[in-house]
Design an enzyme around this catalytic site. Structure first.
Site, PDB file in Angstrom:
ATOM      1  N   LYS A  71       0.787  -1.240   0.000  1.00  0.00           N
ATOM      2  CA  LYS A  71       0.000   0.000   0.000  1.00  0.00           C
ATOM      3  C   LYS A  71       0.823   1.297   0.000  1.00  0.00           C
ATOM      4  O   LYS A  71       0.370   2.314  -0.509  1.00  0.00           O
ATOM      5  CB  LYS A  71      -0.961   0.010   1.194  1.00  0.00           C
ATOM      6  CG  LYS A  71      -2.136  -0.935   1.028  1.00  0.00           C
ATOM      7  CD  LYS A  71      -3.138  -0.768   2.146  1.00  0.00           C
ATOM      8  CE  LYS A  71      -4.283  -1.735   1.959  1.00  0.00           C
ATOM      9  NZ  LYS A  71      -5.356  -1.566   2.938  1.00  0.00           N
ATOM     10  N   ASP A 107     -10.072   3.203   2.097  1.00  0.00           N
ATOM     11  CA  ASP A 107     -10.204   2.471   3.370  1.00  0.00           C
ATOM     12  C   ASP A 107     -10.844   3.329   4.474  1.00  0.00           C
ATOM     13  O   ASP A 107     -11.725   2.856   5.195  1.00  0.00           O
ATOM     14  CB  ASP A 107      -8.832   1.997   3.871  1.00  0.00           C
ATOM     15  CG  ASP A 107      -8.353   0.744   3.157  1.00  0.00           C
ATOM     16  OD1 ASP A 107      -9.196  -0.020   2.651  1.00  0.00           O
ATOM     17  OD2 ASP A 107      -7.126   0.529   3.110  1.00  0.00           O
TER      18      ASP A 107
HETATM   19  N1  NAP Z   1     -12.490  -4.729   7.044  1.00  0.00           N
HETATM   20  C1  NAP Z   1     -11.605  -4.291   6.174  1.00  0.00           C
HETATM   21  O1  NAP Z   1     -11.939  -3.870   5.064  1.00  0.00           O
HETATM   22  C2  NAP Z   1     -10.164  -4.260   6.541  1.00  0.00           C
HETATM   23  C3  NAP Z   1      -9.250  -3.499   5.782  1.00  0.00           C
HETATM   24  C4  NAP Z   1      -7.908  -3.500   6.162  1.00  0.00           C
HETATM   25  C5  NAP Z   1      -7.503  -4.244   7.264  1.00  0.00           C
HETATM   26  N2  NAP Z   1      -8.417  -4.952   7.974  1.00  0.00           N
HETATM   27  C6  NAP Z   1      -8.021  -5.727   9.160  1.00  0.00           C
HETATM   28  O2  NAP Z   1      -7.359  -4.870  10.066  1.00  0.00           O
HETATM   29  C7  NAP Z   1      -6.340  -5.578  10.759  1.00  0.00           C
HETATM   30  C8  NAP Z   1      -5.014  -4.815  10.689  1.00  0.00           C
HETATM   31  O3  NAP Z   1      -4.565  -4.775   9.362  1.00  0.00           O
HETATM   32  P1  NAP Z   1      -3.353  -3.833   8.917  1.00  0.00           P
HETATM   33  O4  NAP Z   1      -3.300  -3.899   7.444  1.00  0.00           O
HETATM   34  O5  NAP Z   1      -3.448  -2.520   9.577  1.00  0.00           O
HETATM   35  O6  NAP Z   1      -2.097  -4.634   9.534  1.00  0.00           O
HETATM   36  P2  NAP Z   1      -0.649  -4.062   9.857  1.00  0.00           P
HETATM   37  O7  NAP Z   1      -0.353  -2.878   9.027  1.00  0.00           O
HETATM   38  O8  NAP Z   1       0.256  -5.244   9.808  1.00  0.00           O
HETATM   39  O9  NAP Z   1      -0.759  -3.551  11.391  1.00  0.00           O
HETATM   40  C9  NAP Z   1      -0.877  -4.444  12.425  1.00  0.00           C
HETATM   41  C10 NAP Z   1      -1.160  -3.689  13.734  1.00  0.00           C
HETATM   42  O10 NAP Z   1      -1.570  -4.657  14.687  1.00  0.00           O
HETATM   43  C11 NAP Z   1      -0.673  -4.641  15.794  1.00  0.00           C
HETATM   44  N3  NAP Z   1      -0.465  -6.020  16.249  1.00  0.00           N
HETATM   45  C12 NAP Z   1      -0.094  -7.085  15.496  1.00  0.00           C
HETATM   46  N4  NAP Z   1      -0.009  -8.191  16.264  1.00  0.00           N
HETATM   47  C13 NAP Z   1      -0.320  -7.807  17.527  1.00  0.00           C
HETATM   48  C14 NAP Z   1      -0.406  -8.490  18.773  1.00  0.00           C
HETATM   49  N5  NAP Z   1      -0.144  -9.800  18.862  1.00  0.00           N
HETATM   50  N6  NAP Z   1      -0.759  -7.796  19.870  1.00  0.00           N
HETATM   51  C15 NAP Z   1      -1.015  -6.475  19.784  1.00  0.00           C
HETATM   52  N7  NAP Z   1      -0.964  -5.757  18.640  1.00  0.00           N
HETATM   53  C16 NAP Z   1      -0.614  -6.424  17.521  1.00  0.00           C
HETATM   54  C17 NAP Z   1       0.606  -4.032  15.298  1.00  0.00           C
HETATM   55  O11 NAP Z   1       1.282  -3.470  16.395  1.00  0.00           O
HETATM   56  P3  NAP Z   1       2.871  -3.142  16.350  1.00  0.00           P
HETATM   57  O12 NAP Z   1       2.982  -1.794  15.711  1.00  0.00           O
HETATM   58  O13 NAP Z   1       3.275  -3.177  17.760  1.00  0.00           O
HETATM   59  O14 NAP Z   1       3.506  -4.228  15.514  1.00  0.00           O
HETATM   60  C18 NAP Z   1       0.034  -2.977  14.326  1.00  0.00           C
HETATM   61  O15 NAP Z   1      -0.410  -1.855  15.020  1.00  0.00           O
HETATM   62  C19 NAP Z   1      -6.292  -6.976  10.128  1.00  0.00           C
HETATM   63  O16 NAP Z   1      -7.042  -7.860  10.922  1.00  0.00           O
HETATM   64  C20 NAP Z   1      -6.987  -6.797   8.809  1.00  0.00           C
HETATM   65  O17 NAP Z   1      -7.659  -7.970   8.381  1.00  0.00           O
HETATM   66  C21 NAP Z   1      -9.736  -4.977   7.628  1.00  0.00           C
END
Ligand code: NAP
Length: 278
Positions: A71, A107
């Site tokens: 992205k 988003d």
């Molecule tokens: N509904 C939708 O359309 C949609 C769209 C996009 C994403 N999502 C969902 O949103 C979620 C996040 O996606 P993303 O793209 O933002 O991922 P990302 O960029 O990889 O970010 C992950 C985030 O989660 C935190 N995290 C990961 N593992 C963790 C743990 N074990 N304990 C606490 N915090 C943790 C990370 O913290 P750190 O900074 O400490 O690593 C970071 O803040 C996913 O579940 C995804 O499926 C949904």
């Protein structure tokens, strides 16, 4: 039927095989009688640079969604960004217009539309965003335009950096902190980490669910499973709960309109997603 006039849309990410976007978009395209097909492309980060030039060269490739991990990286290969993509610093939708590749981010607005569909206009509210990754970034930027936003994250420095960036760009105060936050102080909590996502559906939520009460709205961006442990615990305590299906559908519907100029039927998209979830 696919013929010589069929146009191509798609998703690029790594990995992509579990994505519901092809089902969701192809259902909506069929429903509107549009001669397009939407495919998923697993693009290794080393190969990202060829995608935009390839799409322009093909001509029938009219646009694509961009997901993790591309992205931010995709931006350097695009010709123009719309205001939202510039603000957020990430792109989830690319439109190819001849020799020009335009980047958008749907988003944040998609998340707002999903939230507002459930609880009405969201303005002047006290909102907690959990996470500081890509999804949290888009949602926090959008919600901070007219709400009081606090960002908390496992790595608090990242929450601080994101809050400072949003404050600077929007000229609005954004709070930050760690996961020991008292969630009960917020009207709306938006969970944007992968914790609780399939297949690790029984993992404990990252915040203290005991503090959730009936005056709150808890939205989880996860859509698989439909009801995460966080949402189950929030519902038990009387909070209004919202899963990630709405955001998935609305960010997709906005992208669909950018590519085709046609508003899709969001109910058709929702049905396609829901029939493929637990
Ligand atoms: N509904 C939708 O359309 C949609 C769209 C996009 C994403 N999502 C969902 O949103 C979620 C996040 O996606 P993303 O793209 O933002 O991922 P990302 O960029 O990889 O970010 C992950 C985030 O989660 C935190 N995290 C990961 N593992 C963790 C743990 N074990 N304990 C606490 N915090 C943790 C990370 O913290 P750190 O900074 O400490 O690593 C970071 O803040 C996913 O579940 C995804 O499926 C949904």
């Amino acid at each position: 039927m696919i013929d010589s006039k069929t146009k191509l849309l798609g998703l690029i990410g790594h990995p992509v095989e579990h994505s519901l976007s092809p089902l969701m978009h192809n259902s909506a395209l069929r429903d509107k009688g549009l001669n397009y097909v939407y495919l998923a492309f697993d693009v290794h980060p080393d190969k990202l640079k060829y995608v935009v030039e390839g799409a322009k060269a093909l001509g029938t490739f009219k646009g694509f969604n961009v997901t993790v991990p591309h992205k931010v990286e995709i931006i350097k290969y695009l010709d123009k960004l719309d205001r939202e993509a510039q603000l957020i610093g990430a792109v989830n939708t690319v439109k190819i217009e001849g020799d020009v590749a335009l980047g958008y981010n749907t988003d944040g607005l998609g998340a707002r539309m999903a939230l507002e569909e459930e609880i009405g206009k969201v303005k002047g509210r006290d909102i907690l965003v959990i996470g500081a990754g890509g999804a949290a970034r888009a949602v926090a930027f959008e919600m901070a335009k007219d709400n009081k936003v606090t960002i908390v994250n496992r790595t608090p420095e990242k929450a601080k950096l994101l809050a400072e960036e949003i404050s600077r760009k929007l000229n609005r105060e954004v709070g930050y902190g760690d996961l020991n936050v008292d969630v009960g102080r917020y009207e709306i909590v938006i969970h944007a980490t992968p914790v609780g996502m399939y297949p690790h559906v029984d993992v404990k939520p990252v915040i203290d669910v005991e503090r959730i009460h009936s005056g709150m709205v808890v939205m989880d961006l996860i859509y698989n499973p439909r009801e995460t442990v966080l949402l189950r615990e929030a519902k038990k305590r009387g909070a209004k709960t919202i899963n990630g299906i709405g955001m998935l559908v609305y960010q997709g519907a906005l992208a669909f309109e950018i590519w085709t100029g046609v508003k899709p039927d969001v109910e058709v998209m929702k049905k396609a997603v829901e029939s493929n979830l637990y």
